[in-house]
Design a protein around this motif. Structure first.
Motif, PDB file in Angstrom:
ATOM      1  N   THR A 192      30.172  47.392  35.576  1.00 52.39           N
ATOM      2  CA  THR A 192      29.079  46.524  35.393  1.00 52.39           C
ATOM      3  C   THR A 192      29.209  45.458  34.410  1.00 52.39           C
ATOM      4  N   PRO A 193      29.879  44.471  34.626  1.00 58.99           N
ATOM      5  CA  PRO A 193      30.132  43.668  33.485  1.00 58.99           C
ATOM      6  C   PRO A 193      28.623  42.681  33.334  1.00 58.99           C
ATOM      7  N   GLU A 194      28.281  42.237  32.036  1.00 60.07           N
ATOM      8  CA  GLU A 194      27.122  41.800  31.829  1.00 60.07           C
ATOM      9  C   GLU A 194      27.223  40.130  31.992  1.00 60.07           C
ATOM     10  N   THR A 195      28.294  39.482  31.676  1.00 65.91           N
ATOM     11  CA  THR A 195      28.370  38.053  31.840  1.00 65.91           C
ATOM     12  C   THR A 195      29.315  37.693  33.054  1.00 65.91           C
ATOM     13  N   ALA A 196      29.310  36.514  33.369  1.00 65.04           N
ATOM     14  CA  ALA A 196      30.385  35.928  34.273  1.00 65.04           C
ATOM     15  C   ALA A 196      31.922  36.047  33.758  1.00 65.04           C
ATOM     16  N   ASP A 197      31.764  35.789  32.459  1.00 59.50           N
ATOM     17  CA  ASP A 197      33.096  35.657  31.804  1.00 59.50           C
ATOM     18  C   ASP A 197      33.785  37.285  31.674  1.00 59.50           C
ATOM     19  N   GLU A 198      32.848  38.251  31.575  1.00 60.85           N
ATOM     20  CA  GLU A 198      33.265  39.633  31.384  1.00 60.85           C
ATOM     21  C   GLU A 198      33.717  39.943  32.845  1.00 60.85           C
ATOM     22  N   ALA A 199      33.014  39.308  33.757  1.00 63.70           N
ATOM     23  CA  ALA A 199      33.384  39.566  35.339  1.00 63.70           C
ATOM     24  C   ALA A 199      34.928  39.210  35.574  1.00 63.70           C
ATOM     25  N   ARG A 200      34.937  37.968  35.302  1.00 62.64           N
ATOM     26  CA  ARG A 200      36.270  37.048  35.544  1.00 62.64           C
ATOM     27  C   ARG A 200      37.348  38.043  34.726  1.00 62.64           C
ATOM     28  N   ASP A 201      37.280  38.319  33.418  1.00 57.48           N
ATOM     29  CA  ASP A 201      38.250  39.280  32.841  1.00 57.48           C
ATOM     30  C   ASP A 201      38.655  40.579  33.622  1.00 57.48           C
ATOM     31  N   LEU A 202      37.673  41.072  33.901  1.00 57.15           N
ATOM     32  CA  LEU A 202      37.466  42.411  34.657  1.00 57.15           C
ATOM     33  C   LEU A 202      38.284  42.266  35.851  1.00 57.15           C
ATOM     34  N   LEU A 203      38.060  41.373  36.817  1.00 51.46           N
ATOM     35  CA  LEU A 203      38.691  41.046  37.928  1.00 51.46           C
ATOM     36  C   LEU A 203      40.157  40.889  37.807  1.00 51.46           C
ATOM     37  N   ASP A 204      40.451  40.061  36.785  1.00 51.27           N
ATOM     38  CA  ASP A 204      41.937  39.741  36.585  1.00 51.27           C
ATOM     39  C   ASP A 204      42.552  41.300  36.096  1.00 51.27           C
ATOM     40  N   GLN A 205      42.054  42.088  35.183  1.00 46.32           N
ATOM     41  CA  GLN A 205      42.669  43.155  34.712  1.00 46.32           C
ATOM     42  C   GLN A 205      42.578  44.243  36.132  1.00 46.32           C
ATOM     43  N   LEU A 206      41.552  44.125  36.894  1.00 42.15           N
ATOM     44  CA  LEU A 206      41.777  44.964  38.127  1.00 42.15           C
ATOM     45  C   LEU A 206      42.855  44.579  38.910  1.00 42.15           C
ATOM     46  N   GLY A 207      42.859  43.403  39.000  1.00 41.52           N
ATOM     47  CA  GLY A 207      44.092  42.705  40.128  1.00 41.52           C
ATOM     48  C   GLY A 207      45.325  43.283  39.600  1.00 41.52           C
ATOM     49  N   ARG A 208      45.515  43.394  38.291  1.00 42.95           N
ATOM     50  CA  ARG A 208      46.865  43.869  37.758  1.00 42.95           C
ATOM     51  C   ARG A 208      47.110  45.330  38.085  1.00 42.95           C
ATOM     52  N   GLU A 209      45.757  46.122  38.420  1.00 42.13           N
ATOM     53  CA  GLU A 209      46.298  47.501  38.658  1.00 42.13           C
ATOM     54  C   GLU A 209      46.360  47.973  40.065  1.00 42.13           C
ATOM     55  N   ASN A 210      46.533  49.277  40.396  1.00 40.54           N
ATOM     56  CA  ASN A 210      46.556  49.656  41.781  1.00 40.54           C
ATOM     57  C   ASN A 210      45.412  49.957  42.634  1.00 40.54           C
ATOM     58  N   LEU A 211      44.699  48.528  42.766  1.00 38.21           N
ATOM     59  CA  LEU A 211      43.452  48.574  43.617  1.00 38.21           C
ATOM     60  C   LEU A 211      43.910  47.844  44.869  1.00 38.21           C
ATOM     61  N   GLY A 212      43.372  48.492  46.048  1.00 35.08           N
ATOM     62  CA  GLY A 212      43.507  47.812  47.275  1.00 35.08           C
ATOM     63  C   GLY A 212      42.243  46.971  47.769  1.00 35.08           C
ATOM     64  N   VAL A 213      41.095  47.363  47.413  1.00 29.05           N
ATOM     65  CA  VAL A 213      39.857  46.489  47.712  1.00 29.05           C
ATOM     66  C   VAL A 213      38.924  46.593  46.353  1.00 29.05           C
ATOM     67  N   ILE A 214      38.415  45.439  46.247  1.00 29.65           N
ATOM     68  CA  ILE A 214      37.518  45.331  44.987  1.00 29.65           C
ATOM     69  C   ILE A 214      36.150  44.754  46.047  1.00 29.65           C
ATOM     70  N   PHE A 215      35.139  45.551  45.890  1.00 24.84           N
ATOM     71  CA  PHE A 215      34.009  44.872  46.185  1.00 24.84           C
ATOM     72  C   PHE A 215      33.040  44.398  45.391  1.00 24.84           C
ATOM     73  N   ILE A 216      32.558  43.287  45.364  1.00 21.42           N
ATOM     74  CA  ILE A 216      31.735  42.681  44.224  1.00 21.42           C
ATOM     75  C   ILE A 216      30.570  42.294  45.118  1.00 21.42           C
ATOM     76  N   THR A 217      29.332  42.197  43.947  1.00 25.44           N
ATOM     77  CA  THR A 217      28.160  41.693  44.621  1.00 25.44           C
ATOM     78  C   THR A 217      28.076  40.304  44.750  1.00 25.44           C
ATOM     79  N   GLU A 218      27.269  39.700  45.830  1.00 24.41           N
ATOM     80  CA  GLU A 218      27.478  38.250  45.785  1.00 24.41           C
ATOM     81  C   GLU A 218      26.930  37.712  44.850  1.00 24.41           C
ATOM     82  N   GLN A 219      25.740  38.043  44.283  1.00 27.75           N
ATOM     83  CA  GLN A 219      25.456  37.315  43.125  1.00 27.75           C
ATOM     84  C   GLN A 219      26.254  37.135  42.067  1.00 27.75           C
TER      85      GLN A 219
END
Length: 102
Positions: free
Chosen positions: A25-52
């Motif tokens: 649950t990131p608080e800001t768009a910058d946190e969300a951007r950093d989080l997605l990049d971090q998760l993208g480097r990990e062993n994740l097959g699917v990342i769901f993200i809210t449309e908002q």
């Protein structure tokens, strides 16, 4: 084995935790951007993200469209749908089939 995560506001992602899906649950768009990049480097097959949240970071979402994993899937949040998820499905169907059959 690939993991699954969901990123969004607390009200929208909380129920997914009961299903064993990692929730963020990131608080800001910058946190969300950093989080997605971090998760993208990990062993994740699917990342769901809210449309908002996806609407706030479209360039980051687009960057993952060309990669096999993780698949970034926009979902409506508890506030409702913006149509982003359906629009992405329509684009992918059109790309695969040559025209939009939906």
């Amino acid at each position: 084995m690939y993991r699954v995560a969901i990123v969004g506001d607390r009200e929208s992602v909380l129920d997914f935790k009961a299903l064993g899906i990692e929730t963020y649950t990131p608080e800001t768009a910058d946190e969300a951007r950093d989080l997605l990049d971090q998760l993208g480097r990990e062993n994740l097959g699917v990342i769901f993200i809210t449309e908002q949240l996806a609407a706030q970071i479209p360039d980051t979402i687009t960057r993952y469209d060309e990669r096999l994993t993780p698949a970034i899937i926009p979902l409506p949040s508890s506030a409702g749908s913006l149509g982003i998820g359906m629009e992405k499905i329509n684009r992918n169907v059109e790309k695969a089939v040559g025209f939009n059959i939906l």
